[in-house]
Design a protein around this motif. Structure first.
Motif, PDB file in Angstrom:
ATOM      1  N   ASP A 241       0.812  -1.219   0.000  1.00 15.77           N
ATOM      2  CA  ASP A 241       0.000   0.000   0.000  1.00 15.77           C
ATOM      3  C   ASP A 241       0.850   1.276   0.000  1.00 15.77           C
ATOM      4  O   ASP A 241       0.337   2.377  -0.173  1.00 15.77           O
ATOM      5  N   PHE A 242       2.162   1.139   0.141  1.00 19.70           N
ATOM      6  CA  PHE A 242       3.062   2.297   0.094  1.00 19.70           C
ATOM      7  C   PHE A 242       2.996   2.980  -1.269  1.00 19.70           C
ATOM      8  O   PHE A 242       3.005   4.202  -1.363  1.00 19.70           O
ATOM      9  N   TYR A 243       2.906   2.179  -2.325  1.00 23.99           N
ATOM     10  CA  TYR A 243       2.912   2.732  -3.681  1.00 23.99           C
ATOM     11  C   TYR A 243       1.703   3.634  -3.932  1.00 23.99           C
ATOM     12  O   TYR A 243       1.839   4.696  -4.539  1.00 23.99           O
ATOM     13  N   ASP A 244       0.542   3.223  -3.473  1.00 25.49           N
ATOM     14  CA  ASP A 244      -0.655   4.049  -3.641  1.00 25.49           C
ATOM     15  C   ASP A 244      -0.521   5.358  -2.874  1.00 25.49           C
ATOM     16  O   ASP A 244      -0.878   6.428  -3.379  1.00 25.49           O
ATOM     17  N   ALA A 245      -0.007   5.279  -1.654  1.00 24.83           N
ATOM     18  CA  ALA A 245       0.173   6.484  -0.844  1.00 24.83           C
ATOM     19  C   ALA A 245       1.193   7.425  -1.496  1.00 24.83           C
ATOM     20  O   ALA A 245       0.991   8.642  -1.547  1.00 24.83           O
ATOM     21  N   LEU A 246       2.273   6.863  -2.015  1.00 25.79           N
ATOM     22  CA  LEU A 246       3.291   7.674  -2.680  1.00 25.79           C
ATOM     23  C   LEU A 246       2.722   8.318  -3.936  1.00 25.79           C
ATOM     24  O   LEU A 246       2.962   9.496  -4.214  1.00 25.79           O
ATOM     25  N   ASP A 247       1.950   7.562  -4.691  1.00 30.40           N
ATOM     26  CA  ASP A 247       1.329   8.085  -5.899  1.00 30.40           C
ATOM     27  C   ASP A 247       0.416   9.265  -5.569  1.00 30.40           C
ATOM     28  O   ASP A 247       0.412  10.277  -6.283  1.00 30.40           O
ATOM     29  N   GLU A 248      -0.341   9.170  -4.483  1.00 30.00           N
ATOM     30  CA  GLU A 248      -1.217  10.267  -4.063  1.00 30.00           C
ATOM     31  C   GLU A 248      -0.414  11.505  -3.688  1.00 30.00           C
ATOM     32  O   GLU A 248      -0.803  12.631  -4.015  1.00 30.00           O
TER      33      GLU A 248
END
Length: 55
Positions: free
Chosen positions: A22-29
């Motif tokens: 879920d780090f990738y989604d947070a970083l993308d945001e």
């Protein structure tokens, strides 16, 4: 909006660290918000070109 980050590049940058899925989604945001802010600053300065100083 499309994914803005490249997972392989993130993994490479963090080398010996584990990365939660879920780090990738947070970083993308975060990146999306950063880009929106930069675009807003450019527009406020009557420019269509986003420049490093807008970050």
């Amino acid at each position: 909006m499309a994914d803005l980050i490249v997972k392989a590049a993130v993994k490479e940058a963090l080398q010996d660290k584990n990365v939660a899925s879920d780090f990738y989604d947070a970083l993308d945001e975060e990146v999306e918000e950063l880009l929106e802010d930069a675009a807003r600053r450019a527009e406020q300065n009557d420019r269509k070109t986003v420049q490093p100083r807008d970050l």
